[in-house]
Design a protein around this motif. Structure first.
Motif, PDB file in Angstrom:
ATOM      1  N   ASP A 149       8.671  -1.357  -8.757  1.00  0.00           N
ATOM      2  CA  ASP A 149       7.716  -2.030  -7.868  1.00  0.00           C
ATOM      3  C   ASP A 149       6.307  -1.498  -8.080  1.00  0.00           C
ATOM      4  OD1 ASP A 149       9.718  -3.621  -6.858  1.00  0.00           O
ATOM      5  OD2 ASP A 149       9.864  -2.564  -4.949  1.00  0.00           O
ATOM      6  N   LYS A 150       6.178  -0.206  -8.330  1.00  0.00           N
ATOM      7  CA  LYS A 150       4.862   0.382  -8.589  1.00  0.00           C
ATOM      8  C   LYS A 150       4.282  -0.151  -9.890  1.00  0.00           C
ATOM      9  CE  LYS A 150       5.929   4.655  -6.146  1.00  0.00           C
ATOM     10  NZ  LYS A 150       6.198   6.089  -6.288  1.00  0.00           N
TER      11      LYS A 150
ATOM     12  N   ASN B 135      14.095   0.289 -11.171  1.00  0.00           N
ATOM     13  CA  ASN B 135      14.242  -0.439  -9.907  1.00  0.00           C
ATOM     14  C   ASN B 135      14.914   0.443  -8.856  1.00  0.00           C
ATOM     15  OD1 ASN B 135      14.041  -2.850  -8.289  1.00  0.00           O
ATOM     16  ND2 ASN B 135      16.248  -3.049  -8.537  1.00  0.00           N
ATOM     17  N   ARG B 136      15.977   1.136  -9.228  1.00  0.00           N
ATOM     18  CA  ARG B 136      16.695   2.004  -8.274  1.00  0.00           C
ATOM     19  C   ARG B 136      15.806   3.133  -7.759  1.00  0.00           C
ATOM     20  NH1 ARG B 136      20.739   1.141 -12.059  1.00  0.00           N
ATOM     21  NH2 ARG B 136      20.333   3.164 -13.024  1.00  0.00           N
ATOM     22  N   SER B 137      14.926   3.646  -8.626  1.00  0.00           N
ATOM     23  CA  SER B 137      14.068   4.764  -8.225  1.00  0.00           C
ATOM     24  C   SER B 137      12.840   4.313  -7.436  1.00  0.00           C
ATOM     25  CB  SER B 137      13.620   5.542  -9.466  1.00  0.00           C
ATOM     26  OG  SER B 137      12.662   4.793 -10.212  1.00  0.00           O
ATOM     27  N   GLY B 138      12.587   2.999  -7.407  1.00  0.00           N
ATOM     28  CA  GLY B 138      11.400   2.492  -6.725  1.00  0.00           C
ATOM     29  C   GLY B 138      10.176   2.420  -7.621  1.00  0.00           C
ATOM     30  N   GLU B 139      10.284   2.916  -8.851  1.00  0.00           N
ATOM     31  CA  GLU B 139       9.143   2.931  -9.762  1.00  0.00           C
ATOM     32  C   GLU B 139       8.811   1.546 -10.305  1.00  0.00           C
ATOM     33  OE1 GLU B 139       7.027   5.549 -10.550  1.00  0.00           O
ATOM     34  OE2 GLU B 139       8.096   6.385  -8.824  1.00  0.00           O
TER      35      GLU B 139
ATOM     36  N   VAL C 181       3.652  -2.744  -4.720  1.00  0.00           N
ATOM     37  CA  VAL C 181       3.456  -1.846  -3.572  1.00  0.00           C
ATOM     38  C   VAL C 181       2.066  -1.255  -3.610  1.00  0.00           C
ATOM     39  CG1 VAL C 181       5.830  -1.235  -3.165  1.00  0.00           C
ATOM     40  CG2 VAL C 181       4.503   0.100  -4.789  1.00  0.00           C
TER      41      VAL C 181
ATOM     42  N   LYS D 181      12.365 -10.172  -8.333  1.00  0.00           N
ATOM     43  CA  LYS D 181      11.100  -9.527  -7.966  1.00  0.00           C
ATOM     44  C   LYS D 181       9.982 -10.552  -7.814  1.00  0.00           C
ATOM     45  CE  LYS D 181      12.433  -5.242  -7.972  1.00  0.00           C
ATOM     46  NZ  LYS D 181      12.330  -4.450  -6.744  1.00  0.00           N
TER      47      LYS D 181
END
Length: 85
Positions: free
Chosen positions: A79-80, A73-77, A85, A25
């Motif tokens: 990065d938030k 990481n898989r859920s996209g949370e 993002v 990341k």
């Protein structure tokens, strides 16, 4: 970006995976040793309620261990939480 702390040991395979994910990341994190000269196992358990490593904090949020980090990481949370993002 919030401060990231990873409490772990040198050879724990889940610690290695967590470090690798955070490096992928491209975020800086503080890598804190459990046992030895670092935080004691008792302190870690008192702080997190868990006696396993790694234990990961993003800011004041206790994320949990590697499995929890990978799920974020898989859920996209993730990065938030990292402000990517």
């Amino acid at each position: 970006m919030p401060a990231i702390k990873l409490y772990g040991t040198r050879f724990c395979p889940y610690c290695v995976r967590a470090r690798l994910l955070l490096k992928q990341k491209q975020v800086e994190f503080e890598d804190l040793a459990v046992g030895g000269a670092g935080i004691t196992w008792a302190e870690l358990e008192q702080m997190t309620g868990r006696d396993t490593v790694p234990q990961i904090y993003i800011g004041d949020l206790h994320v949990g261990g590697y499995d929890d980090l990978a799920a974020l990481n898989r859920s996209g949370e993730l990065d938030k939480l990292l402000g990517l993002v």
